[in-house]
Design a protein around this motif. Sequence first.
Motif, PDB file in Angstrom:
ATOM      1  N   ILE A  79      54.339  35.559  34.498  1.00  0.00           N
ATOM      2  CA  ILE A  79      53.962  35.291  33.112  1.00  0.00           C
ATOM      3  C   ILE A  79      52.567  34.675  33.045  1.00  0.00           C
ATOM      4  O   ILE A  79      51.717  35.088  32.248  1.00  0.00           O
ATOM      5  N   ASN A  80      52.332  33.712  33.886  1.00  0.00           N
ATOM      6  CA  ASN A  80      51.033  33.048  33.854  1.00  0.00           C
ATOM      7  C   ASN A  80      49.920  33.969  34.339  1.00  0.00           C
ATOM      8  O   ASN A  80      48.824  33.973  33.774  1.00  0.00           O
ATOM      9  N   LEU A  81      50.216  34.729  35.364  1.00  0.00           N
ATOM     10  CA  LEU A  81      49.215  35.672  35.848  1.00  0.00           C
ATOM     11  C   LEU A  81      48.922  36.734  34.807  1.00  0.00           C
ATOM     12  O   LEU A  81      47.783  37.184  34.663  1.00  0.00           O
ATOM     13  N   HIS A  82      49.950  37.118  34.068  1.00  0.00           N
ATOM     14  CA  HIS A  82      49.728  38.132  33.045  1.00  0.00           C
ATOM     15  C   HIS A  82      48.838  37.586  31.943  1.00  0.00           C
ATOM     16  O   HIS A  82      48.036  38.310  31.356  1.00  0.00           O
ATOM     17  N   GLU A  83      48.964  36.301  31.668  1.00  0.00           N
ATOM     18  CA  GLU A  83      48.069  35.716  30.671  1.00  0.00           C
ATOM     19  C   GLU A  83      46.632  35.735  31.160  1.00  0.00           C
ATOM     20  O   GLU A  83      45.695  35.878  30.380  1.00  0.00           O
ATOM     21  N   LEU A  84      46.489  35.566  32.464  1.00  0.00           N
ATOM     22  CA  LEU A  84      45.142  35.542  33.021  1.00  0.00           C
ATOM     23  C   LEU A  84      44.568  36.936  33.202  1.00  0.00           C
ATOM     24  O   LEU A  84      43.402  37.182  32.934  1.00  0.00           O
ATOM     25  N   LEU A  85      45.391  37.843  33.671  1.00  0.00           N
ATOM     26  CA  LEU A  85      44.885  39.131  34.137  1.00  0.00           C
ATOM     27  C   LEU A  85      45.207  40.297  33.223  1.00  0.00           C
ATOM     28  O   LEU A  85      44.662  41.372  33.390  1.00  0.00           O
ATOM     29  N   GLY A  86      46.130  40.092  32.262  1.00  0.00           N
ATOM     30  CA  GLY A  86      46.552  41.210  31.449  1.00  0.00           C
ATOM     31  C   GLY A  86      47.441  42.145  32.239  1.00  0.00           C
ATOM     32  O   GLY A  86      48.117  41.730  33.174  1.00  0.00           O
ATOM     33  N   ASN A  87      47.400  43.414  31.859  1.00  0.00           N
ATOM     34  CA  ASN A  87      48.307  44.387  32.486  1.00  0.00           C
ATOM     35  C   ASN A  87      47.799  44.892  33.829  1.00  0.00           C
ATOM     36  O   ASN A  87      48.024  46.049  34.169  1.00  0.00           O
ATOM     37  N   ARG A  88      47.146  44.062  34.544  1.00  0.00           N
ATOM     38  CA  ARG A  88      46.664  44.497  35.871  1.00  0.00           C
ATOM     39  C   ARG A  88      47.760  44.210  36.876  1.00  0.00           C
ATOM     40  O   ARG A  88      47.713  43.244  37.647  1.00  0.00           O
ATOM     41  N   TRP A  89      48.730  45.095  36.876  1.00  0.00           N
ATOM     42  CA  TRP A  89      49.940  44.855  37.658  1.00  0.00           C
ATOM     43  C   TRP A  89      49.656  44.789  39.137  1.00  0.00           C
ATOM     44  O   TRP A  89      50.302  44.010  39.862  1.00  0.00           O
ATOM     45  N   SER A  90      48.728  45.603  39.578  1.00  0.00           N
ATOM     46  CA  SER A  90      48.438  45.586  41.014  1.00  0.00           C
ATOM     47  C   SER A  90      47.815  44.262  41.410  1.00  0.00           C
ATOM     48  O   SER A  90      48.084  43.738  42.491  1.00  0.00           O
ATOM     49  N   ALA A  91      46.979  43.724  40.532  1.00  0.00           N
ATOM     50  CA  ALA A  91      46.366  42.436  40.836  1.00  0.00           C
ATOM     51  C   ALA A  91      47.419  41.337  40.850  1.00  0.00           C
ATOM     52  O   ALA A  91      47.397  40.441  41.696  1.00  0.00           O
ATOM     53  N   ILE A  92      48.350  41.440  39.924  1.00  0.00           N
ATOM     54  CA  ILE A  92      49.435  40.462  39.888  1.00  0.00           C
ATOM     55  C   ILE A  92      50.292  40.604  41.131  1.00  0.00           C
ATOM     56  O   ILE A  92      50.649  39.618  41.783  1.00  0.00           O
ATOM     57  N   ALA A  93      50.601  41.851  41.465  1.00  0.00           N
ATOM     58  CA  ALA A  93      51.455  42.090  42.640  1.00  0.00           C
ATOM     59  C   ALA A  93      50.787  41.596  43.907  1.00  0.00           C
ATOM     60  O   ALA A  93      51.450  41.111  44.826  1.00  0.00           O
TER      61      ALA A  93
END
Length: 251
Positions: A79-93
């Motif tokens: 959740i927090n990473l999504h706030e930072l990065l948006g839908n950049r799922w690979s970056a979150i992963a």
Amino acid sequence: MGRAPCCEKMGLKRGPWSPEEDRILTNFVQDHGHTNWRALPKQAGLLRCGKSCRLRWTNYLRPDIKRGNFTKEEEDAIINLHELLGNRWSAIAAKLPGRTDNEIKNLWHTHLKKRLQKPIKTTPPKSKNKTKKQTKSNSSSNYSSSMAITNQTHLPICSSSMSPSQQSSTSEICSSLTTDASMAENEYYSYTADDTAAPLLIDESFWSDAAENYNPNSDSSSSYYNEENKDMEFWYNVFVKAGGIPGLPEF
DNA sequence: AAGAGTGACAACCGCCAGCGT
DNA sequence: CACGCTGGCGGTTGTCACTCT
């Protein structure tokens, strides 16, 4: 520039992978690596396109994949990473060891998005037994780590708006407080979680700097530092760092 | 008990960026 | 520099198991 055809559709199998196909692909990749995905199916004797093989490997067969339920801490991190990065799922992963972008994306769309959309006071979703998919997944391992999360390791985005007693409550509440509701109240949130063009200026140096602060060897003798605690400490450093970046919402 | 509804996950699709030629 | 190929990414869909009525 013309788009290269994904693969010759003729004669290539689609749909769910059989255990035998999984075995062939796994053995081949482990023996030969995957230097050329397009050529791989032919070499391995699979009637699949290279793209399909790559997806199957990266999302399912890779040995370092952590399967099973997401922990609360992982969900909060997402959740927090999504706030930072948006839908950049690979970056979150990439920041969640053992988790794939597809898995995180699925979790977001089926679970976390709804969770964030709901006001805190609304009744929680009917508790569905999560075991149902574990029976379907042939390699689920009932992963449920017990990260030793202290209040200090809560992501800073949660902390300033909450009393200490609130901070010790569930991270679900913590997450809810920092998302839609708070964003609606604070005009300086000029972006939404889905706005990938958010004016957040997080460049590569942000991550590399955070990584510099993360020194897994600094206290390797302590039993506290198992691998997952290292991860969480890494995240703590990342978000502490984020708190100092102009333009980011205050924590 | 059976059909409808829902949730979760695997897999596919199409676009894009990077690299080699 | 232009072109083509490849891998990677994010969005979307299909399928199946489970729950509800």
